[in-house]
Design a protein around this motif. Structure first.
Motif, PDB file in Angstrom:
ATOM      1  N   ASP A   1      34.278  53.454  27.574  1.00  9.16           N
ATOM      2  CA  ASP A   1      35.136  53.443  28.769  1.00  9.16           C
ATOM      3  C   ASP A   1      36.244  52.405  28.607  1.00  9.16           C
ATOM      4  N   THR A   2      37.167  52.414  29.552  1.00  2.95           N
ATOM      5  CA  THR A   2      38.264  51.447  29.572  1.00  2.95           C
ATOM      6  C   THR A   2      38.303  50.789  30.950  1.00  2.95           C
ATOM      7  N   SER A   3      38.322  49.473  30.956  1.00  2.21           N
ATOM      8  CA  SER A   3      38.502  48.717  32.195  1.00  2.21           C
ATOM      9  C   SER A   3      39.923  48.156  32.223  1.00  2.21           C
ATOM     10  N   PHE A   4      40.427  47.904  33.420  1.00  2.00           N
ATOM     11  CA  PHE A   4      41.756  47.301  33.608  1.00  2.00           C
ATOM     12  C   PHE A   4      42.859  48.141  32.948  1.00  2.00           C
ATOM     13  N   LEU A   5      42.780  49.449  33.084  1.00  2.00           N
ATOM     14  CA  LEU A   5      43.740  50.324  32.404  1.00  2.00           C
ATOM     15  C   LEU A   5      45.178  49.910  32.732  1.00  2.00           C
ATOM     16  N   GLY A   6      45.945  49.711  31.701  1.00  2.00           N
ATOM     17  CA  GLY A   6      47.350  49.363  31.860  1.00  2.00           C
ATOM     18  C   GLY A   6      47.626  47.868  31.871  1.00  2.00           C
ATOM     19  N   ILE A   7      46.576  47.056  31.942  1.00  2.17           N
ATOM     20  CA  ILE A   7      46.759  45.600  32.035  1.00  2.17           C
ATOM     21  C   ILE A   7      46.392  44.950  30.697  1.00  2.17           C
ATOM     22  N   PRO A   8      47.263  44.108  30.155  1.00  2.00           N
ATOM     23  CA  PRO A   8      46.914  43.429  28.898  1.00  2.00           C
ATOM     24  C   PRO A   8      45.685  42.527  29.050  1.00  2.00           C
ATOM     25  N   VAL A   9      44.767  42.645  28.118  1.00  2.00           N
ATOM     26  CA  VAL A   9      43.563  41.809  28.088  1.00  2.00           C
ATOM     27  C   VAL A   9      43.650  40.954  26.829  1.00  2.00           C
ATOM     28  N   SER A  10      43.851  39.653  27.022  1.00  3.88           N
ATOM     29  CA  SER A  10      44.098  38.792  25.864  1.00  3.88           C
ATOM     30  C   SER A  10      42.825  38.469  25.105  1.00  3.88           C
ATOM     31  N   LEU A  11      41.696  38.443  25.808  1.00  6.40           N
ATOM     32  CA  LEU A  11      40.473  37.948  25.173  1.00  6.40           C
ATOM     33  C   LEU A  11      39.269  38.365  26.006  1.00  6.40           C
ATOM     34  N   THR A  12      38.144  38.585  25.323  1.00 10.77           N
ATOM     35  CA  THR A  12      36.890  38.832  26.038  1.00 10.77           C
ATOM     36  C   THR A  12      35.826  37.901  25.465  1.00 10.77           C
ATOM     37  N   HIS A  13      34.753  37.731  26.227  1.00  9.34           N
ATOM     38  CA  HIS A  13      33.632  36.936  25.741  1.00  9.34           C
ATOM     39  C   HIS A  13      32.363  37.423  26.425  1.00  9.34           C
ATOM     40  N   VAL A  14      31.294  37.509  25.653  1.00  9.34           N
ATOM     41  CA  VAL A  14      29.981  37.802  26.230  1.00  9.34           C
ATOM     42  C   VAL A  14      29.133  36.550  26.104  1.00  9.34           C
ATOM     43  N   ASP A  15      28.697  36.026  27.239  1.00  7.75           N
ATOM     44  CA  ASP A  15      27.937  34.777  27.263  1.00  7.75           C
ATOM     45  C   ASP A  15      26.533  35.030  26.738  1.00  7.75           C
ATOM     46  N   SER A  16      26.192  34.378  25.622  1.00 10.79           N
ATOM     47  CA  SER A  16      24.886  34.612  24.994  1.00 10.79           C
ATOM     48  C   SER A  16      23.750  34.049  25.847  1.00 10.79           C
TER      49      SER A  16
ATOM     50  N   GLY B   1      24.343  36.854  29.444  1.00 11.51           N
ATOM     51  CA  GLY B   1      24.824  38.226  29.345  1.00 11.51           C
ATOM     52  C   GLY B   1      26.082  38.542  30.128  1.00 11.51           C
ATOM     53  N   THR B   2      26.660  37.553  30.800  1.00 13.91           N
ATOM     54  CA  THR B   2      27.882  37.798  31.566  1.00 13.91           C
ATOM     55  C   THR B   2      29.041  38.151  30.628  1.00 13.91           C
ATOM     56  N   TRP B   3      29.763  39.194  30.999  1.00 12.26           N
ATOM     57  CA  TRP B   3      30.987  39.525  30.258  1.00 12.26           C
ATOM     58  C   TRP B   3      32.169  38.862  30.953  1.00 12.26           C
ATOM     59  N   TRP B   4      33.085  38.350  30.149  1.00 10.85           N
ATOM     60  CA  TRP B   4      34.306  37.725  30.666  1.00 10.85           C
ATOM     61  C   TRP B   4      35.515  38.430  30.087  1.00 10.85           C
ATOM     62  N   ALA B   5      36.555  38.567  30.905  1.00 12.29           N
ATOM     63  CA  ALA B   5      37.811  39.159  30.454  1.00 12.29           C
ATOM     64  C   ALA B   5      38.966  38.296  30.939  1.00 12.29           C
ATOM     65  N   CYS B   6      39.848  37.938  30.003  1.00 10.79           N
ATOM     66  CA  CYS B   6      41.058  37.177  30.329  1.00 10.79           C
ATOM     67  C   CYS B   6      42.224  38.155  30.376  1.00 10.79           C
ATOM     68  N   LEU B   7      42.878  38.241  31.528  1.00  6.77           N
ATOM     69  CA  LEU B   7      43.951  39.209  31.727  1.00  6.77           C
ATOM     70  C   LEU B   7      45.309  38.517  31.717  1.00  6.77           C
ATOM     71  N   ASP B   8      46.277  39.215  31.169  1.00  4.07           N
ATOM     72  CA  ASP B   8      47.630  38.682  31.037  1.00  4.07           C
ATOM     73  C   ASP B   8      48.588  39.624  31.754  1.00  4.07           C
ATOM     74  N   HIS B   9      48.555  39.585  33.092  1.00  8.18           N
ATOM     75  CA  HIS B   9      49.456  40.443  33.863  1.00  8.18           C
ATOM     76  C   HIS B   9      50.910  40.091  33.566  1.00  8.18           C
TER      77      HIS B   9
END
Lengths: 90, 361
Positions: B29-44, B47-55
């Protein structure tokens, strides 16, 4: 009270966003009050230092605000404000 | 440990997740369609997923997900306090979220984020709020010896928390170099000895180096590698001295991404490009270079990669390794995967947006 209208683009992040009447004397006060109704929305419009973001425009009536740094433009009860995004990107 | 079966991409048009099932990787799947995502991280740790967005219009935003990216919640992104300046007369505002790190197993709510224009931010409450690490921001070298590189202002793109001691942290800054703290960020030492900055009047200057990415060996955290603007460097003594491992007569020189094997500090991969003003694949042919001997020799890995008419380069966060699995995404929207340490590559997609980051999860 001045009425504040929004670009449709902001509804993606604030689905309940509708035009609202705000008690405020300046554009800066408008954004502070808006943030209480829609937490976090001010950060979409201004940067860390409170300056209007480069690709955001705020109109009072049909005139762009003059002070994009401190948002000191005065608003009156009969004013209509429009918070818009500049056209850009690709 | 079982191989990870998710692949998370930060792209110019959203966060794209691939999933492996029945032996095949498929776009989930795709999240944040159309929005630049500079970086992601999964906290070991949780299990939290993180997304850094660059609107483009609305600034830098931070989102987290508790259900592996199916739904997301926005949380407050780091901000510079009102009145702060990058330098005299230039207001400080977050322009890019460029590094994300968890604070160690004994600090379950600590998170670090690196930003342009050069601020390191720390959260003590699981990302609900962030404060600037002022000791680094106030480092005496910052005002005169930190520069913009690929971006207008200096940026922190690498944060390495020592798995043995969560108060021991390295950061990599373009353009300044490597800084180390032993006290959880109260004080910082410069760790650039042995690096070379060919773009400075004094290439051996203490500060002003351009590590494009800094990575640590999981099996020996005293071994750090960096793909630098001026070559490939490694330290085996925790940054006290760096050795230049740039290939003398091959492509392993300039690039952005670098990865090190989980179980072998001598095994690392880079994805070369032509430097500076050109920035395309070397000879218009894509290759990954691997060393198995600590950088003494490099081997070109080209099987399955385009060897003509290719303009792809790979950004610093767009290469990841998980055991024998490697994946990288390119500036022209190609996604490659290898399940044998890079000896052979398969193209999973050639129609993606520009890829900023790749992470197995």
């Amino acid at each position: 009270m001045p009425r504040v209208n929004f670009t449709y683009a902001l509804k993606r992040f604030y689905p309940k966003l509708e035009s609202v009447d705000i008690v405020a004397g300046t554009v800066a006060e408008v954004l502070i009050s808006l943030d209480q109704q829609f937490p976090g929305i001010r950060d979409y419009l201004v940067d860390d230092q409170g300056r209007l973001r480069q690709h955001v425009n705020i109109f009072i009536g049909d005139k762009l605000i003059k002070d994009k740094k401190h948002l000191t433009d005065q608003v009156s009860d009969s004013d209509q404000l429009f918070i818009m995004q500049a056209l850009s990107g690709g | 440990m079982n191989p990870k079966n998710l692949l998370i991409l930060g792209t110019r048009k959203g966060l794209v997740t691939y999933q492996k099932s029945d032996g095949k990787w498929k776009l989930r799947d795709t999240s944040f369609l159309g929005i630049p995502v500079s970086l992601t991280h999964v906290d070991s740790r949780n299990g939290t997923w993180w997304a850094c967005l660059d609107h483009g219009h609305w600034g830098q935003k931070l989102h987290k997900s508790q259900d592996q990216g199916k739904t997301w919640q926005e949380v407050g992104a780091p901000k510079y306090d009102e009145g702060m300046e990058v330098k005299e007369g230039e207001a400080a505002a977050v322009r890019y979220l460029w590094a994300f790190a968890e604070g160690g197993p004994d600090k379950s709510d600590t998170i670090y984020i690196g930003t342009e224009p050069g601020g390191l931010f720390k959260s003590h409450d699981g990302g609900n709020s962030f404060t600037l690490v002022e000791s680094l921001w106030n480092h005496p070298s910052r005002s005169d010896h930190w520069f913009g590189g690929g971006r207008d202002y200096p940026g922190i793109h690498s944060i390495l928390v020592d798995p043995r001691d969560s108060d021991h942290i390295y950061v990599g800054i373009s353009v300044a170099g490597v800084f180390e703290t032993h006290d959880g960020g109260s004080s910082w030492e410069v760790k650039n000895k042995g690096l070379r900055a060919d773009f400075l009047p004094d290439p051996q200057a203490e500060v002003g180096h351009d590590p494009h990415l800094l990575v640590a060996s999981p099996s020996n955290p005293d071994v750090l590698w960096q793909q630098n603007h001026c070559g490939i460097f490694r330290t085996t003594n925790g940054g006290n001295s760096w050795q230049d491992l740039t290939q003398a007569d091959g492509p392993a020189r300039f690039g952005f991404a670098i990865a090190v094997a989980e179980n072998n500090p001598d095994r690392a991969w880079v994805v070369p490009a032509i430097s500076d003003e050109i920035r395309v694949a070397v000879d218009n042919a894509l290759c990954v270079c691997r060393t198995d001997d600590g950088g003494k020799t490099w081997k070109d890995l080209r099987s399955g990669l385009p060897q003509s008419d290719c303009y792809d380069i790979v950004f610093r966060h767009a290469l990841d390794v998980d055991g024998d699995n490697l994946s990288f995404g390119t500036t022209t929207g190609n996604l490659y995967l290898s399940d044998n340490g890079g000896d052979h590559w398969d193209c999973l997609n050639s129609n993606l947006p520009m890829v900023y980051s790749v992470a197995f999860a």
